[in-house]
Write an enzyme that holds these catalytic residues in place. Structure first.
Site, short mmCIF file in Angstrom:
data_model
loop_
_atom_site.label_atom_id
_atom_site.label_comp_id
_atom_site.label_asym_id
_atom_site.label_seq_id
_atom_site.Cartn_x
_atom_site.Cartn_y
_atom_site.Cartn_z
N LYS A 52 0.94 -0.75 0.03
CA LYS A 52 2.85 -1.61 -0.60
C LYS A 52 1.75 -2.78 -0.14
O LYS A 52 3.59 -3.24 0.40
CB LYS A 52 4.07 -0.33 0.21
CG LYS A 52 3.42 1.18 -0.10
CD LYS A 52 3.45 1.40 -1.20
CE LYS A 52 4.50 0.63 -2.84
NZ LYS A 52 3.81 0.81 -4.02
N HIS A 114 -7.13 2.05 2.72
CA HIS A 114 -6.26 1.24 2.97
C HIS A 114 -6.54 1.49 4.87
O HIS A 114 -6.13 0.91 5.63
CB HIS A 114 -5.05 2.22 3.12
CG HIS A 114 -4.31 2.24 2.21
ND1 HIS A 114 -3.52 0.63 1.70
CD2 HIS A 114 -2.94 2.72 1.20
CE1 HIS A 114 -3.46 0.99 -0.14
NE2 HIS A 114 -3.14 2.25 0.32
N SER A 144 9.11 -1.78 0.97
CA SER A 144 8.75 -1.05 -0.23
C SER A 144 7.65 0.47 0.47
O SER A 144 7.82 1.10 -0.25
CB SER A 144 7.32 -2.00 -0.61
OG SER A 144 6.29 -1.88 -1.74
#
Length: 300
Positions: A52, A114, A144
C-alpha cells in the site's frame, strides 16, 4: 493468461506466522524455494514496496513508458496483475507469480514484490537488475493498509482500528515492520547503485517530475507529449476508474467494503489518528527511525 480466482476458498482469513524473522502468511511463502531460485535477466525491472505504498501506480507508469506505444492493447485487455506479476504470490493449484514472471513475453519484464530487501532472490543482485523502490509515510501507509486488510480476503482480518494501529507499530503485519522495510531498502541504496528510491509524497506533489526522474533512471526518453499523456493517465481518479488498473476484476477483494484504490491522498491519517495515538506514534517513530537522511513527509 486470465486468472480464475472463483475456485478459491476465501472464507477463512490467514493467520500471521514468523518466517525468518518477518511476519508472513502462507501465500507468500508456500513457493519459497522456487521464488528464491527465480532466474532474473539483466533487463528485468523489480518494483518493490511495502504494501500500500504506490506499487500499482509505479507499475502502471512503467508499463506505459515501455509498452504504451508499442502494445497499447495490453493496457485495455490485461489487468495490471497480469502485466506486472507479483513474484512471491502463490495460491496453490491456482496461480504462482513466479510462473507468471517466467512466462512474461515482454522485454523488459516488469515484476512486483513486497519482499523486504533480504528476501529478494539473489539472481536480481547477480544480474544487477534495476530496482525501483517506493516508500510512503508511515501514517498514511498504515491507514491505507488498514482499509486493504478490511477488504482483501486473502489477508489477515484487520480487526478494529485501535488494535490495527498497535499491530502496525509492532511490525505485526504481512511483510513485517514498515520501519525495517523502508530503512533496509534505503540502506541498500548506499551499496547498490541500481536502486531508484522514490517517495509516494513526491509523486503526489509533482507526478511529471517523478516520471522524468524514472525515465532518467531506466534510460528512456519519451517525447514531452508521451510524458504528458502518461502523467494524466496515471492521475489517481483516472487509475481508480480504470478496470485494468484498479483490481476490480479480482474477486478476492471485496469492493463493497472498500475500493482497492481509495483516496490516494497525503494526510488522510488525520481522519483516523486520535490526538493520543498521534503522540504515541510520534514517540515510537522517533525511537525507531534513526537515519536522518531518510525523511518522510506526513503532509504536503
Amino acid at each position: 493468461m486470465s486468472l480464475d480466482f472463483s475456485k478459491m476458498d476465501v472464507s477463512s482469513r490467514p493467520k500471521l506466522f514468523d518466517f525468518h524473522g518477518v511476519a508472513m502468511i502462507p501465500i507468500f511463502t508456500a513457493n519459497w524455494e522456487n521464488v528464491q531460485n527465480f532466474q532474473a535477466r539483466p533487463d528485468d525491472i523489480l518494483i518493490a514496496t511495502y504494501p500500500k505504498a504506490g506499487t500499482t501506480w509505479v507499475s502502471q507508469i512503467l508499463d506505459l513508458l515501455y509498452f504504451g506505444k508499442t502494445s497499447p492493447e495490453r493496457l485495455t485487455s490485461l489487468p495490471i496483475y497480469e502485466r506486472v506479476p507479483f513474484l512471491e504470490m502463490t495460491i496453490p493449484n491456482l496461480v504462482s507469480g513466479k510462473d507468471q514472471a517466467d512466462k512474461l513475453p515482454t522485454t523488459p519484464r516488469l515484476i512486483k514484490s513486497h519482499f523486504p530487501v533480504q528476501f529478494v532472490p539473489k539472481s536480481f543482485w547477480e544480474q544487477n537488475c534495476r530496482m525501483i523502490y517506493v516508500a510512503r509515510n508511515a501514517k498514511d501507509n498504515m491507514v491505507s493498509y488498514y482499509h486493504f486488510d478490511c477488504m482483501n480476503n486473502v489477508q489477515p482480518a484487520a480487526g478494529d482500528w485501535n488494535s490495527f494501529f498497535q499491530r502496525f507499530m509492532e511490525g505485526d503485519m504481512v511483510f513485517g515492520s514498515w520501519y525495517d522495510h523502508v530503512t533496509n531498502w534505503w540502506k541498500k541504496t548506499q551499496t547498490h547503485s541500481n536502486i531508484h528510491y522514490m517517495f509516494y509524497e513526491d509523486m503526489i506533489e509533482d507526478t511529471g517530475r517523478e516520471i522524468e526522474k524514472l525515465c532518467s533512471f531506466i534510460g528512456l526518453s519519451p517525447s514531452a507529449e508521451e510524458k504528458e499523456m502518461i502523467r494524466t493517465g496515471v492521475q489517481f481518479d483516472n487509475m481508480k476508474k480504470n478496470k485494468m488498473a484498479n483490481y476490480s476484476t479480482l474477486p478476492v477483494m471485496d469492493f463493497k467494503v472498500s475500493p482497492f484504490m481509495r483516496k490516494g491522498k497525503v494526510g488522510d491519517w488525520k481522519n483516523y489518528f486520535t490526538v493520543a495515538q498521534n503522540e504515541e506514534f510520534d514517540a515510537d517513530y522517533k525511537r525507531k527511525m534513526k537515519d536522518p537522511a531518510l525523511h518522510f513527509r506526513c503532509e504536503l
